[in-house]
Design a protein around this motif. Structure first.
Motif, PDB file in Angstrom:
ATOM      1  N   VAL A  34      41.426   7.261  37.420  1.00  0.00           N
ATOM      2  CA  VAL A  34      42.576   8.049  37.884  1.00  0.00           C
ATOM      3  C   VAL A  34      42.886   7.747  39.347  1.00  0.00           C
ATOM      4  O   VAL A  34      41.980   7.670  40.182  1.00  0.00           O
ATOM      5  N   ALA A  35      44.173   7.605  39.647  1.00  0.00           N
ATOM      6  CA  ALA A  35      44.640   7.476  41.027  1.00  0.00           C
ATOM      7  C   ALA A  35      45.680   8.549  41.300  1.00  0.00           C
ATOM      8  O   ALA A  35      46.488   8.881  40.422  1.00  0.00           O
ATOM      9  N   VAL A  36      45.649   9.091  42.499  1.00  0.00           N
ATOM     10  CA  VAL A  36      46.629  10.091  42.922  1.00  0.00           C
ATOM     11  C   VAL A  36      47.313   9.574  44.177  1.00  0.00           C
ATOM     12  O   VAL A  36      46.657   9.244  45.170  1.00  0.00           O
ATOM     13  N   LEU A  37      48.638   9.521  44.128  1.00  0.00           N
ATOM     14  CA  LEU A  37      49.435   9.044  45.254  1.00  0.00           C
ATOM     15  C   LEU A  37      50.300  10.177  45.795  1.00  0.00           C
ATOM     16  O   LEU A  37      51.077  10.780  45.048  1.00  0.00           O
ATOM     17  N   LYS A  38      50.157  10.478  47.068  1.00  0.00           N
ATOM     18  CA  LYS A  38      51.042  11.426  47.735  1.00  0.00           C
ATOM     19  C   LYS A  38      52.250  10.650  48.219  1.00  0.00           C
ATOM     20  O   LYS A  38      52.148   9.750  49.057  1.00  0.00           O
ATOM     21  N   ALA A  39      53.430  10.991  47.698  1.00  0.00           N
ATOM     22  CA  ALA A  39      54.636  10.220  47.998  1.00  0.00           C
ATOM     23  C   ALA A  39      54.935  10.199  49.490  1.00  0.00           C
ATOM     24  O   ALA A  39      55.281   9.154  50.054  1.00  0.00           O
ATOM     25  N   VAL A  40      54.814  11.342  50.135  1.00  0.00           N
ATOM     26  CA  VAL A  40      54.946  11.423  51.590  1.00  0.00           C
ATOM     27  C   VAL A  40      54.303  12.728  52.035  1.00  0.00           C
ATOM     28  O   VAL A  40      54.478  13.764  51.385  1.00  0.00           O
ATOM     29  N   GLN A  41      53.551  12.677  53.128  1.00  0.00           N
ATOM     30  CA  GLN A  41      52.836  13.841  53.630  1.00  0.00           C
ATOM     31  C   GLN A  41      53.496  14.316  54.916  1.00  0.00           C
ATOM     32  O   GLN A  41      53.713  13.531  55.843  1.00  0.00           O
ATOM     33  N   THR A  42      53.810  15.612  54.985  1.00  0.00           N
ATOM     34  CA  THR A  42      54.336  16.181  56.225  1.00  0.00           C
ATOM     35  C   THR A  42      53.491  17.385  56.621  1.00  0.00           C
ATOM     36  O   THR A  42      52.755  17.949  55.818  1.00  0.00           O
ATOM     37  N   GLY A  43      53.608  17.776  57.891  1.00  0.00           N
ATOM     38  CA  GLY A  43      52.909  18.960  58.376  1.00  0.00           C
ATOM     39  C   GLY A  43      51.430  18.767  58.604  1.00  0.00           C
ATOM     40  O   GLY A  43      50.681  19.742  58.714  1.00  0.00           O
ATOM     41  N   VAL A  44      50.981  17.522  58.730  1.00  0.00           N
ATOM     42  CA  VAL A  44      49.559  17.231  58.898  1.00  0.00           C
ATOM     43  C   VAL A  44      49.401  16.165  59.981  1.00  0.00           C
ATOM     44  O   VAL A  44      50.069  15.124  59.944  1.00  0.00           O
ATOM     45  N   GLY A  45      48.519  16.413  60.932  1.00  0.00           N
ATOM     46  CA  GLY A  45      48.270  15.454  61.986  1.00  0.00           C
ATOM     47  C   GLY A  45      47.464  14.263  61.509  1.00  0.00           C
ATOM     48  O   GLY A  45      46.922  14.264  60.398  1.00  0.00           O
ATOM     49  N   PRO A  46      47.340  13.241  62.357  1.00  0.00           N
ATOM     50  CA  PRO A  46      46.670  11.994  61.961  1.00  0.00           C
ATOM     51  C   PRO A  46      45.249  12.179  61.463  1.00  0.00           C
ATOM     52  O   PRO A  46      44.802  11.464  60.558  1.00  0.00           O
ATOM     53  N   ASP A  47      44.495  13.130  62.030  1.00  0.00           N
ATOM     54  CA  ASP A  47      43.087  13.290  61.672  1.00  0.00           C
ATOM     55  C   ASP A  47      42.824  14.513  60.792  1.00  0.00           C
ATOM     56  O   ASP A  47      41.666  14.848  60.530  1.00  0.00           O
ATOM     57  N   GLU A  48      43.888  15.162  60.336  1.00  0.00           N
ATOM     58  CA  GLU A  48      43.730  16.361  59.518  1.00  0.00           C
ATOM     59  C   GLU A  48      43.689  16.016  58.030  1.00  0.00           C
ATOM     60  O   GLU A  48      44.121  14.939  57.620  1.00  0.00           O
ATOM     61  N   GLU A  49      43.179  16.944  57.244  1.00  0.00           N
ATOM     62  CA  GLU A  49      43.096  16.734  55.799  1.00  0.00           C
ATOM     63  C   GLU A  49      44.461  16.922  55.161  1.00  0.00           C
ATOM     64  O   GLU A  49      45.008  18.019  55.140  1.00  0.00           O
ATOM     65  N   GLY A  50      45.014  15.848  54.641  1.00  0.00           N
ATOM     66  CA  GLY A  50      46.257  15.929  53.903  1.00  0.00           C
ATOM     67  C   GLY A  50      45.993  16.183  52.435  1.00  0.00           C
ATOM     68  O   GLY A  50      44.850  16.335  51.993  1.00  0.00           O
ATOM     69  N   ASP A  51      47.064  16.197  51.652  1.00  0.00           N
ATOM     70  CA  ASP A  51      46.926  16.520  50.236  1.00  0.00           C
ATOM     71  C   ASP A  51      46.086  15.485  49.488  1.00  0.00           C
ATOM     72  O   ASP A  51      45.308  15.827  48.600  1.00  0.00           O
ATOM     73  N   ALA A  52      46.235  14.210  49.850  1.00  0.00           N
ATOM     74  CA  ALA A  52      45.445  13.174  49.176  1.00  0.00           C
ATOM     75  C   ALA A  52      43.958  13.385  49.421  1.00  0.00           C
ATOM     76  O   ALA A  52      43.128  13.253  48.507  1.00  0.00           O
ATOM     77  N   ARG A  53      43.602  13.746  50.643  1.00  0.00           N
ATOM     78  CA  ARG A  53      42.189  13.971  50.943  1.00  0.00           C
ATOM     79  C   ARG A  53      41.673  15.231  50.262  1.00  0.00           C
ATOM     80  O   ARG A  53      40.509  15.312  49.870  1.00  0.00           O
ATOM     81  N   THR A  54      42.557  16.224  50.093  1.00  0.00           N
ATOM     82  CA  THR A  54      42.164  17.428  49.352  1.00  0.00           C
ATOM     83  C   THR A  54      41.800  17.072  47.919  1.00  0.00           C
ATOM     84  O   THR A  54      40.794  17.534  47.376  1.00  0.00           O
ATOM     85  N   VAL A  55      42.623  16.234  47.289  1.00  0.00           N
ATOM     86  CA  VAL A  55      42.321  15.791  45.929  1.00  0.00           C
ATOM     87  C   VAL A  55      41.005  15.029  45.896  1.00  0.00           C
ATOM     88  O   VAL A  55      40.171  15.231  45.003  1.00  0.00           O
ATOM     89  N   ALA A  56      40.784  14.163  46.886  1.00  0.00           N
ATOM     90  CA  ALA A  56      39.536  13.390  46.943  1.00  0.00           C
ATOM     91  C   ALA A  56      38.325  14.312  47.056  1.00  0.00           C
ATOM     92  O   ALA A  56      37.265  14.037  46.473  1.00  0.00           O
ATOM     93  N   ARG A  57      38.487  15.403  47.805  1.00  0.00           N
ATOM     94  CA  ARG A  57      37.375  16.354  47.960  1.00  0.00           C
ATOM     95  C   ARG A  57      37.095  17.091  46.655  1.00  0.00           C
ATOM     96  O   ARG A  57      35.937  17.316  46.289  1.00  0.00           O
ATOM     97  N   LEU A  58      38.130  17.452  45.930  1.00  0.00           N
ATOM     98  CA  LEU A  58      37.970  18.217  44.696  1.00  0.00           C
ATOM     99  C   LEU A  58      37.614  17.344  43.501  1.00  0.00           C
ATOM    100  O   LEU A  58      36.979  17.806  42.553  1.00  0.00           O
ATOM    101  N   VAL A  59      38.040  16.076  43.550  1.00  0.00           N
ATOM    102  CA  VAL A  59      37.831  15.155  42.419  1.00  0.00           C
ATOM    103  C   VAL A  59      37.218  13.871  42.962  1.00  0.00           C
ATOM    104  O   VAL A  59      37.914  12.864  43.169  1.00  0.00           O
ATOM    105  N   PRO A  60      35.924  13.841  43.217  1.00  0.00           N
ATOM    106  CA  PRO A  60      35.307  12.682  43.854  1.00  0.00           C
ATOM    107  C   PRO A  60      35.510  11.366  43.115  1.00  0.00           C
ATOM    108  O   PRO A  60      35.486  10.305  43.732  1.00  0.00           O
ATOM    109  N   GLY A  61      35.727  11.400  41.816  1.00  0.00           N
ATOM    110  CA  GLY A  61      35.888  10.153  41.070  1.00  0.00           C
ATOM    111  C   GLY A  61      37.277   9.566  41.088  1.00  0.00           C
ATOM    112  O   GLY A  61      37.500   8.486  40.525  1.00  0.00           O
TER     113      GLY A  61
END
Length: 234
Positions: A34-61
């Motif tokens: 499985v791959a998850v692509l965030k089309a565009v991320q807003t409201g998050v700084g360069p070093d902050e957890e965006g939506d893609a990283r949230t998915v990675a944290r919840l779904v390690p595989g």
């Protein structure tokens, strides 16, 4: 063949990322790549957890990626303009999804906000991405009063473009739902966006991965890999 599913919402902060992660978690549990692509991320700084990283944290595989991010919490086209840049073109998002599809069995493309939020100065939207990918669109709905109209409008926009609605998932179901919320569970399937395909409890995003998958399984319908039934009433 690789399946591609586009995930949008009735608006912002309705639980799109958790819903995307839930679908991904159940697919990973079934042994799918499985791959998850965030089309565009807003409201998050360069070093902050965006939506893609949230998915990675919840779904390690799962493999996760985003096209571009802008720090201001605005619509993508507006955030891009204020940052002196440009939002991603629809074809760029679609191409990134197709690149991911070459090594995965399922690609989930999560939008920003609702279906017709502008990605760039050319007024392209997530609907344009879904058209290029010929992908069905899963709608994540707010449980509160007003969601029926937003769901119906999104469904009309989908159908006017020849896009296939893949169903509705309620993205953040509270512990103590009010009367309007309970009635919405009955009415949402009649809004034209497909069947009610799950009800995700609020707070899921804070769970550990294993527990998250367990809750996802009992909160999503059979079509998304879970055991939840629309006959259940929360």
């Amino acid at each position: 063949m690789t399946s591609v599913l586009v995930v949008t919402g009735t608006g912002t902060e309705v639980g799109k990322t958790v819903a995307t992660a839930a679908v991904a978690a159940l697919a990973v549990a079934r042994g799918r790549r499985v791959a998850v692509l965030k089309a565009v991320q807003t409201g998050v700084g360069p070093d902050e957890e965006g939506d893609a990283r949230t998915v990675a944290r919840l779904v390690p595989g799962a493999t996760t990626a985003e096209t571009v991010r802008f720090s201001e919490p605005l619509a993508p086209a507006t955030a891009a303009s204020r940052a002196g840049g440009v939002g991603p073109a629809a074809w760029e998002v679609a191409d990134r999804a197709l690149d991911l599809a070459r090594g995965h069995d399922l690609v989930l493309v999560e939008g920003a906000g609702g279906l017709l939020v502008r990605l760039n100065k050319d007024r392209e939207t997530l609907a344009d991405v879904a058209e290029l990918l010929a992908a069905p669109v899963l709608l994540v709905a707010d449980p509160r009063l007003g969601t029926l109209n937003a769901t119906a409008l999104t469904a009309e926009a989908l159908r006017s473009r020849g896009l296939v609605p893949a169903g509705v998932v309620v993205g953040s179901w509270p512990r103590d739902p009010d009367l309007a919320m309970r009635c919405n569970l009955t009415d949402l399937p009649e809004m034209g966006a497909g069947p009610l395909s799950g009800v995700l409890p609020s707070g899921m995003g804070a769970l550990a991965p294993g527990t998250f998958t367990t809750v996802a399984r009992r909160s999503l319908g059979v079509g998304l890999g879970g055991t939840w039934s629309p006959l259940e009433r929360r």
